[in-house]
Motif scaffolding. Structure first.
Motif, PDB file in Angstrom:
ATOM      1  N   ARG A  74      -6.895  39.014  66.663  1.00 51.66           N
ATOM      2  CA  ARG A  74      -6.031  38.726  65.507  1.00 51.66           C
ATOM      3  C   ARG A  74      -4.667  38.272  66.035  1.00 51.66           C
ATOM      4  O   ARG A  74      -3.786  39.085  66.276  1.00 51.66           O
ATOM      5  N   ALA A  76      -2.064  36.805  64.810  1.00 59.96           N
ATOM      6  CA  ALA A  76      -0.839  37.107  64.065  1.00 59.96           C
ATOM      7  C   ALA A  76      -0.424  38.568  64.250  1.00 59.96           C
ATOM      8  O   ALA A  76       0.774  38.875  64.291  1.00 59.96           O
ATOM      9  N   LEU A  77      -1.390  39.459  64.353  1.00 61.92           N
ATOM     10  CA  LEU A  77      -1.063  40.859  64.621  1.00 61.92           C
ATOM     11  C   LEU A  77      -0.415  40.988  65.998  1.00 61.92           C
ATOM     12  O   LEU A  77       0.613  41.661  66.157  1.00 61.92           O
ATOM     13  N   ALA A  80       3.087  39.688  65.794  1.00 60.47           N
ATOM     14  CA  ALA A  80       3.997  40.612  65.109  1.00 60.47           C
ATOM     15  C   ALA A  80       4.405  41.757  66.028  1.00 60.47           C
ATOM     16  O   ALA A  80       5.572  42.181  66.039  1.00 60.47           O
ATOM     17  N   GLU A 155       2.302  41.062  59.880  1.00 63.37           N
ATOM     18  CA  GLU A 155       1.226  40.217  60.400  1.00 63.37           C
ATOM     19  C   GLU A 155       1.034  38.977  59.530  1.00 63.37           C
ATOM     20  O   GLU A 155       0.737  37.888  60.045  1.00 63.37           O
ATOM     21  N   HIS A 156       1.204  39.118  58.228  1.00 63.94           N
ATOM     22  CA  HIS A 156       0.952  38.015  57.301  1.00 63.94           C
ATOM     23  C   HIS A 156       2.232  37.349  56.801  1.00 63.94           C
ATOM     24  O   HIS A 156       2.185  36.533  55.881  1.00 63.94           O
TER      25      HIS A 156
END
Length: 261
Positions: A74, A76-77, A80, A155-156
């Motif tokens: 993931r 984006a995680l 972040a 994350e989003h």
């Protein structure tokens, strides 16, 4: 370990079995079964350590969370988490380490194969080289739903790329390395999502104006800061507005000094 517990469960009387359960719960947990929950718990540990002023322990907890995140696929995680780590490194005045964290976040978002997360976390001293993820101790008692929601929001968050680029610029600005700082700010200002992020755009313009002033580009610096100030008057906190005004006043002093020279 599982077979041993089952055997003891059959052999021990209920009172001793209860004692065994309490003892097992008191031992450090491992991350194998629920890595996402483990990441949230480690991030909570990082927050607690930072609040107590133990920034080294906070960096270690962030690093362990990243070590686990590498297996989840993931990006984006991971990005972040790297943003959080970069902010912490800035707080520790480890500006080049902050650059590394923020730039690694950008690599994560791009799914760039050059990102070696295990090498990064090992280099930060967060985990020992070769430590299997399943053996990583995790303080699961620090997990909370609110911490999970906060991390999911980051994350989003559509501003993540912009924030990472701004982090790169801020890290270089503090070294000071004006050229790389301005380059990072300009890359952030080119992002299309920035039109939906007026406060971030105003801050980027103000930071760019500061760099331009330091480079002696006074006219461009003044235009950039005036643009930033106009935006900050709409969306920015008073502190940011005062900073832009102070930079503009500095430019006027620079001009008078140049005129007198």
């Amino acid at each position: 370990m599982t077979r041993l517990v089952r055997a003891l469960a059959c052999a021990l009387p209920p009172v001793l079995l209860a004692v065994l359960a309490l003892t097992l719960r008191a031992q450090p947990a491992i991350a194998a079964d629920d890595p996402e929950r483990a990441i949230v718990a480690l991030e909570a540990a990082a927050t607690r350590a930072a609040s107590a002023g133990d920034l080294a322990a906070a960096a270690e907890a962030h690093g362990k969370a990243l070590y686990l995140a590498g297996a989840l696929g993931r990006p984006a995680l991971t990005a972040a988490l790297l943003y959080r780590l970069g902010q912490l490194q800035l707080a520790r005045n480890r500006n080049q380490d902050a650059v590394l964290a923020f730039e690694s976040g950008l690599l994560a978002l791009a799914r760039d194969p050059k990102l070696e997360l295990d090498a990064l976390t090992t280099g930060l001293g967060a985990v020992s080289k070769g430590l299997p993820r399943r053996e990583l101790p995790v303080p699961f008692d620090l997990y909370s739903d609110s911490a999970q929601r906060d991390l999911a929001a980051e994350e989003h968050d559509e501003s993540l790329t912009v924030r990472l680029l701004m982090g790169v610029g801020n890290s270089y600005l503090r070294q000071p390395q004006d050229g790389p700082a301005l380059n990072a700010y300009r890359l952030a200002l080119q992002r299309p999502e920035l039109e939906r992020l007026p406060r971030l755009k105003a801050q980027l313009l103000a930071n760019s104006g500061e760099v331009l002033r330091r480079q002696g580009q006074l006219d461009e610096a003044a235009r950039t800061l005036q643009d930033a100030l106009a935006r900050l008057e709409q969306v920015g906190p008073p502190l940011e507005q005062r900073r832009a005004l102070a930079l503009l006043a500095g430019i006027e002093r620079d001009r008078r000094r140049d005129a007198e020279a």
